[in-house]
Motif scaffolding. Structure first.
Motif, PDB file in Angstrom:
ATOM      1  N   GLY A  22       0.812  -1.210   0.000  1.00 54.79           N
ATOM      2  CA  GLY A  22       0.000   0.000   0.000  1.00 54.79           C
ATOM      3  C   GLY A  22       0.842   1.255   0.000  1.00 54.79           C
ATOM      4  O   GLY A  22       0.596   2.203  -0.767  1.00 54.79           O
ATOM      5  N   ARG A  23       1.852   1.293   0.861  1.00 51.11           N
ATOM      6  CA  ARG A  23       2.724   2.469   0.922  1.00 51.11           C
ATOM      7  C   ARG A  23       3.598   2.579  -0.330  1.00 51.11           C
ATOM      8  O   ARG A  23       3.880   3.680  -0.807  1.00 51.11           O
ATOM      9  CB  ARG A  23       3.584   2.417   2.185  1.00 51.11           C
ATOM     10  CG  ARG A  23       2.770   2.664   3.469  1.00 51.11           C
ATOM     11  CD  ARG A  23       3.665   2.864   4.668  1.00 51.11           C
ATOM     12  NE  ARG A  23       4.342   1.633   5.065  1.00 51.11           N
ATOM     13  CZ  ARG A  23       3.858   0.760   5.939  1.00 51.11           C
ATOM     14  NH1 ARG A  23       2.662   0.960   6.483  1.00 51.11           N
ATOM     15  NH2 ARG A  23       4.542  -0.323   6.284  1.00 51.11           N
ATOM     16  N   GLN A  24       4.025   1.431  -0.861  1.00 50.52           N
ATOM     17  CA  GLN A  24       4.757   1.459  -2.130  1.00 50.52           C
ATOM     18  C   GLN A  24       3.899   2.076  -3.229  1.00 50.52           C
ATOM     19  O   GLN A  24       4.352   2.931  -4.000  1.00 50.52           O
ATOM     20  CB  GLN A  24       5.163   0.038  -2.538  1.00 50.52           C
ATOM     21  CG  GLN A  24       6.190  -0.629  -1.661  1.00 50.52           C
ATOM     22  CD  GLN A  24       6.420  -2.069  -2.085  1.00 50.52           C
ATOM     23  OE1 GLN A  24       6.091  -2.471  -3.193  1.00 50.52           O
ATOM     24  NE2 GLN A  24       6.966  -2.866  -1.183  1.00 50.52           N
ATOM     25  N   VAL A  27       4.603   5.382  -5.676  1.00 52.45           N
ATOM     26  CA  VAL A  27       4.692   5.235  -7.127  1.00 52.45           C
ATOM     27  C   VAL A  27       3.614   6.068  -7.813  1.00 52.45           C
ATOM     28  O   VAL A  27       3.864   6.737  -8.836  1.00 52.45           O
ATOM     29  CB  VAL A  27       4.569   3.748  -7.535  1.00 52.45           C
ATOM     30  CG1 VAL A  27       4.513   3.619  -9.056  1.00 52.45           C
ATOM     31  CG2 VAL A  27       5.750   2.957  -6.982  1.00 52.45           C
ATOM     32  N   GLU A  28       2.406   6.060  -7.274  1.00 50.68           N
ATOM     33  CA  GLU A  28       1.334   6.848  -7.879  1.00 50.68           C
ATOM     34  C   GLU A  28       1.624   8.345  -7.781  1.00 50.68           C
ATOM     35  O   GLU A  28       1.325   9.107  -8.710  1.00 50.68           O
ATOM     36  CB  GLU A  28       0.001   6.518  -7.204  1.00 50.68           C
ATOM     37  CG  GLU A  28      -0.542   5.148  -7.601  1.00 50.68           C
ATOM     38  CD  GLU A  28      -1.872   4.832  -6.942  1.00 50.68           C
ATOM     39  OE1 GLU A  28      -2.121   5.376  -5.836  1.00 50.68           O
ATOM     40  OE2 GLU A  28      -2.643   4.045  -7.526  1.00 50.68           O
ATOM     41  N   ALA A  29       2.226   8.785  -6.674  1.00 50.56           N
ATOM     42  CA  ALA A  29       2.598  10.193  -6.540  1.00 50.56           C
ATOM     43  C   ALA A  29       3.656  10.570  -7.571  1.00 50.56           C
ATOM     44  O   ALA A  29       3.606  11.663  -8.172  1.00 50.56           O
ATOM     45  CB  ALA A  29       3.112  10.474  -5.127  1.00 50.56           C
ATOM     46  N   ASN A  31       8.848  -8.128  -9.535  1.00 52.78           N
ATOM     47  CA  ASN A  31       9.590  -8.904  -8.539  1.00 52.78           C
ATOM     48  C   ASN A  31       9.038  -8.699  -7.134  1.00 52.78           C
ATOM     49  O   ASN A  31       9.764  -8.527  -6.160  1.00 52.78           O
ATOM     50  CB  ASN A  31      11.077  -8.575  -8.588  1.00 52.78           C
ATOM     51  CG  ASN A  31      11.743  -9.156  -9.820  1.00 52.78           C
ATOM     52  OD1 ASN A  31      11.369  -8.851 -10.943  1.00 52.78           O
ATOM     53  ND2 ASN A  31      12.725 -10.013  -9.618  1.00 52.78           N
ATOM     54  N   GLY A  32       7.725  -8.701  -7.039  1.00 52.77           N
ATOM     55  CA  GLY A  32       7.069  -8.646  -5.741  1.00 52.77           C
ATOM     56  C   GLY A  32       6.854  -7.271  -5.170  1.00 52.77           C
ATOM     57  O   GLY A  32       6.252  -7.134  -4.103  1.00 52.77           O
ATOM     58  N   ALA A  33       7.342  -6.214  -5.834  1.00 55.31           N
ATOM     59  CA  ALA A  33       7.154  -4.837  -5.357  1.00 55.31           C
ATOM     60  C   ALA A  33       6.341  -4.060  -6.386  1.00 55.31           C
ATOM     61  O   ALA A  33       6.335  -4.391  -7.574  1.00 55.31           O
ATOM     62  CB  ALA A  33       8.500  -4.160  -5.120  1.00 55.31           C
ATOM     63  N   VAL A  34       5.668  -2.997  -5.931  1.00 53.48           N
ATOM     64  CA  VAL A  34       4.880  -2.180  -6.847  1.00 53.48           C
ATOM     65  C   VAL A  34       5.817  -1.412  -7.774  1.00 53.48           C
ATOM     66  O   VAL A  34       6.728  -0.707  -7.321  1.00 53.48           O
ATOM     67  CB  VAL A  34       3.974  -1.206  -6.080  1.00 53.48           C
ATOM     68  CG1 VAL A  34       3.203  -0.313  -7.058  1.00 53.48           C
ATOM     69  CG2 VAL A  34       2.993  -1.970  -5.193  1.00 53.48           C
ATOM     70  N   GLY A  35       5.601  -1.562  -9.066  1.00 51.38           N
ATOM     71  CA  GLY A  35       6.380  -0.863 -10.072  1.00 51.38           C
ATOM     72  C   GLY A  35       5.485  -0.532 -11.252  1.00 51.38           C
ATOM     73  O   GLY A  35       4.257  -0.520 -11.124  1.00 51.38           O
ATOM     74  N   THR A  36       6.084  -0.272 -12.393  1.00 51.20           N
ATOM     75  CA  THR A  36       5.300   0.090 -13.562  1.00 51.20           C
ATOM     76  C   THR A  36       5.823  -0.606 -14.808  1.00 51.20           C
ATOM     77  O   THR A  36       7.002  -0.976 -14.897  1.00 51.20           O
ATOM     78  CB  THR A  36       5.328   1.610 -13.814  1.00 51.20           C
ATOM     79  OG1 THR A  36       6.650   2.008 -14.210  1.00 51.20           O
ATOM     80  CG2 THR A  36       4.915   2.383 -12.576  1.00 51.20           C
ATOM     81  N   VAL A  75      11.352   3.894   0.938  1.00 54.41           N
ATOM     82  CA  VAL A  75      11.684   3.949   2.365  1.00 54.41           C
ATOM     83  C   VAL A  75      11.054   5.215   2.943  1.00 54.41           C
ATOM     84  O   VAL A  75      11.276   6.317   2.416  1.00 54.41           O
ATOM     85  CB  VAL A  75      13.208   3.964   2.597  1.00 54.41           C
ATOM     86  CG1 VAL A  75      13.503   4.123   4.088  1.00 54.41           C
ATOM     87  CG2 VAL A  75      13.850   2.698   2.065  1.00 54.41           C
ATOM     88  N   ASP A  76      10.258   5.051   3.994  1.00 56.87           N
ATOM     89  CA  ASP A  76       9.616   6.188   4.656  1.00 56.87           C
ATOM     90  C   ASP A  76       8.829   7.062   3.677  1.00 56.87           C
ATOM     91  O   ASP A  76       8.851   8.308   3.756  1.00 56.87           O
ATOM     92  CB  ASP A  76      10.658   7.038   5.391  1.00 56.87           C
ATOM     93  CG  ASP A  76      11.325   6.291   6.531  1.00 56.87           C
ATOM     94  OD1 ASP A  76      10.670   5.396   7.113  1.00 56.87           O
ATOM     95  OD2 ASP A  76      12.504   6.578   6.818  1.00 56.87           O
TER      96      ASP A  76
END
Length: 315
Positions: free
Chosen positions: A193-195, A199-201, A267-272, A289-290
């Motif tokens: 969710g935080r990722q 990314v959306e920002a 690879n398991g993380a939010v990307g595009t 991070v943060d």
């Protein structure tokens, strides 16, 4: 004569059934072997080739006398990958491999989870590109020891036979690799969710052409690694960039790609993945991070992108 031919026919049928059973047993381990090879090589194509070579060796020797087929296949796959890594290391000394420091490993793309996001962490391919980049910098034997022991719990005694070192020396190989991996890949936020928010920002700021908003979502020491392929030239060439304003400047120049970007798991993380006319133009892996983006890993090599399996992006 007829009796002899009958015996030969029965033997042939037993051989065929034995071959089929061997193939079935191998398929039970294919996923694990591909996961080992992918972590070792960072290339999906080479990983497939390594697994195929493991099958050919099993087919030649048979499974008779092998007490633990999974362990045997993992060891064989490790040997194949070690040979490939050593060959790759030798080739890097050639002029054609200048700029290899911008290399981004093959990404594994999946649709964003619709159910329990925690399940994605269990997927065999969910090893971050940031870690794979670090593994690329290791010596082949170090990489083998770290991957097999730390990721797949292979005993050092077994790894030692592959690298032709003592178990104690093999343990040191893994320790050095582990230390470098820990130093080069600081802990990133695992929360999808935080990722996604970060990314959306970043995408929103890019699409709006808002330079200061881009800087605001980037960590001051953010690093961008772009791999456009060996034949890339000009402004889109492979490069490494550091610092929020430098990275934001590059993103600002290529903000038209933000309009093509769709959120996926990389690879398991939010990307595009930027898609045009049904084809991927680039894939971006992001570390957060943060709430700030600390790393951007961009693959835009046309040849490698063409070999990727795109997830269902309609949702």
């Amino acid at each position: 004569m007829a009796e002899e031919q009958g015996e030969q026919g029965e033997q042939g049928e037993r051989d065929v059934r034995g071959q089929q059973r061997l193939a079935e047993r191998f398929e039970e381990h294919r996923g694990q072997l591909k996961a080992v090879a992918y972590r070792m090589l960072g290339s999906l194509t080479e990983a497939e080739d390594a697994v195929q070579e493991a099958w050919l060796r099993l087919d030649r020797t048979g499974a008779d006398g092998i007490d633990n087929l999974g362990a045997w296949l993992t060891t064989v796959t490790g040997r194949v990958c070690l040979d490939l890594l050593r060959s790759r290391t030798a080739r890097r000394e050639e002029p054609m491999t200048e700029g290899f420091d911008t290399f981004v490993p093959d990404p594994v793309l999946r649709a964003l989870p619709q159910g329990d996001p925690e399940q994605e962490a269990l997927h065999t391919d969910s090893v971050g590109l940031a870690l794979l980049v670090v593994l690329e910098s290791l010596e082949p034997a170090e990489r083998l020891a770290f991957v097999l022991h730390d990721m797949f719990s292979v005993p050092f005694d077994d790894i030692a036979t592959i690298v032709e070192r003592s178990p104690a020396a093999t343990r040191q190989l893994a320790s050095r690799a582990r230390r470098r991996a820990r130093e080069a890949t600081p802990a990133a936020d695992p929360d999808l969710g935080r990722q996604r928010q970060a990314v959306e920002a970043f995408l929103a700021a890019s699409r709006a052409g808002d330079f200061e908003a881009l800087v605001a979502v980037l960590h001051p020491d953010v690093v961008l690694r772009a791999d456009a392929g060996a034949l890339a030239s000009g402004v889109a060439a492979s490069k490494v960039a550091r610092g929020a304003r430098t990275v934001a400047t590059g993103a600002f120049h290529f903000r038209h790609l933000a309009g093509l970007a769709r959120l996926v798991l990389v690879n398991g993380a939010v990307g595009t993945v930027a898609v045009s006319e049904g084809r991927p133009r680039s894939v971006t892996y992001v570390t957060v991070v943060d709430g700030l983006i600390t790393g951007l890993y961009i693959l835009s090599d046309p040849e490698r992108l063409a070999r990727l399996d795109l997830p269902d992006l309609e949702a």
